[in-house]
Write an enzyme that holds these catalytic residues in place. Structure first.
Site, PDB file in Angstrom:
ATOM      1  N   HIS A  12      31.262  11.297 -21.644  1.00  0.00           N
ATOM      2  CA  HIS A  12      30.516  11.945 -20.565  1.00  0.00           C
ATOM      3  C   HIS A  12      29.116  12.344 -21.023  1.00  0.00           C
ATOM      4  CE1 HIS A  12      30.331  14.728 -16.958  1.00  0.00           C
ATOM      5  NE2 HIS A  12      29.460  15.336 -17.753  1.00  0.00           N
ATOM      6  N   GLU A  13      29.025  13.019 -22.157  1.00  0.00           N
ATOM      7  CA  GLU A  13      27.727  13.500 -22.629  1.00  0.00           C
ATOM      8  C   GLU A  13      26.820  12.351 -23.065  1.00  0.00           C
ATOM      9  OE1 GLU A  13      26.797  16.311 -21.952  1.00  0.00           O
ATOM     10  OE2 GLU A  13      28.697  17.302 -21.563  1.00  0.00           O
ATOM     11  N   HIS A  66      24.961  11.078 -20.157  1.00  0.00           N
ATOM     12  CA  HIS A  66      23.702  11.785 -19.906  1.00  0.00           C
ATOM     13  C   HIS A  66      22.619  11.317 -20.882  1.00  0.00           C
ATOM     14  CE1 HIS A  66      25.386  14.405 -16.945  1.00  0.00           C
ATOM     15  NE2 HIS A  66      26.166  15.059 -17.785  1.00  0.00           N
TER      16      HIS A  66
END
Length: 323
Positions: A240-241, A244
């Protein structure tokens, strides 16, 4: 920010070494300065508007929203201007170019273990499992789209520093400049203990130029594959990170209005996902909420996929900011 850990705690800083080799230790200590609110203080700078994934008391994974709709619109205007300039100059693909024709992206990874003695000192095998999870996630191995992004572990550093480990948000401006390796196309991935409900945070690629040594992703070491955080221990906090870090927004960016996450094949979503519901549809526009998407908030057991549109966006942002 959480209260400062005991300033008298000693630190042992270990430089990055090729994976699988031992590193000699070097003694150092955290700065006694408490001027962490001052951006000019390179001993304790606060994070530059990080994205932070965390859990609420009901087990729901949360992120601090980094961009308002107006901020996202400004970012997109600049991104499109850069991409249009590259296309006109013959140096980049069209924004609508097929993901199947995109050149694969290979990301070198420097993995930094911040620990306090045995606490958080994750094994080389666990690090390899995390890298494998990233490769599976971005390679479409769980049934999603192949984003044509792969990750290669270059080196591991191990830093035995109880202060950094106990309060990584406060000390981010200290450990990142000291440990950071490589340039804009290199992922620096930090594992440590993160208090409260936090699971991790990231920086966006358009922030690199203004603060290059702060670029990277920080994750809770217990969120790695086989970790101890219930419902969040398959390694998808890193997935997920890193999304980003590669330029993806949450699937619920802008809610039901605006332009959402700027990806056409992720349906609009008003509310982030809690747990792993069998059905969820929070916006009147067509399409159910993308509850299985890595950029939503579901349990790790719920996350399975990126979409082709997200893969295309990754490649466009990479071309603009990290190539």
């Amino acid at each position: 920010m959480k209260p400062l850990a005991a300033a008298a705690l000693l630190a042992a800083l270990v430089p990055a070494v090729p994976f699988g080799q031992s590193a000699p230790s070097a003694s150092t200590g955290p700065s006694a300065s408490t001027g962490h609110e001052r951006r000019g203080d390179d001993c304790a700078r606060p994070p530059a508007a990080p994205e932070a994934r965390h859990r609420t008391d009901d087990g729901h994974a949360r992120d601090r929203m980094d961009l308002s709709p107006a901020e996202a619109a400004a970012v997109e205007t600049r991104l499109n201007r850069i991409l249009d300039g590259l296309v006109q100059g013959g140096h980049g693909p069209s924004k609508s170019a097929s993901l199947r024709r995109a050149a694969p992206i290979t990301v070198p990874v420097y993995f930094h273990v911040i620990h306090a003695g045995a606490q958080g000192n994750v094994s080389n095998a666990m690090i390899q499992r995390q890298i494998s999870t990233l490769n599976t996630s971005y390679g479409g191995g769980d049934g999603g789209a192949n984003a044509h992004v792969s990750f290669t572990l270059k080196a591991v550093s191990r830093t035995d520093n109880a202060a950094w480990f106990g309060d990584p948000e406060r000390y981010e401006g200290t450990y990142k400049p000291r440990l950071h390796q490589g340039g804009k196309s290199t992922l620096n991935l930090y594992s440590t203990y993160i208090g409260g409900d936090l699971l991790g945070w990231s920086t966006f690629p358009w922030k690199y130029k203004s603060d290059p040594t702060m670029d990277g992703v920080t994750i809770h070491y217990a969120s790695m594959p086989g970790g101890s955080i219930e419902n969040f221990n398959k390694g998808f906090s890193a997935t997920h990170e890193v999304g980003h870090w590669l330029g993806l927004y949450h699937t619920f960016q802008d809610g039901c209005s605006g332009q959402g996450d700027r990806v056409a094949d992720t349906p609009a979503e008003r509310d982030p996902t809690n747990g792993c519901p069998s059905f969820k549809d929070t916006c009147p526009t067509p399409g159910e909420d993308p509850v299985h998407n890595y950029m939503d908030y579901g349990y790790d057991t719920c996350m399975t996929s990126f979409t082709p549109g997200q893969g295309t966006r990754i490649h466009n942002v990479w071309t603009a900011y990290r190539a």
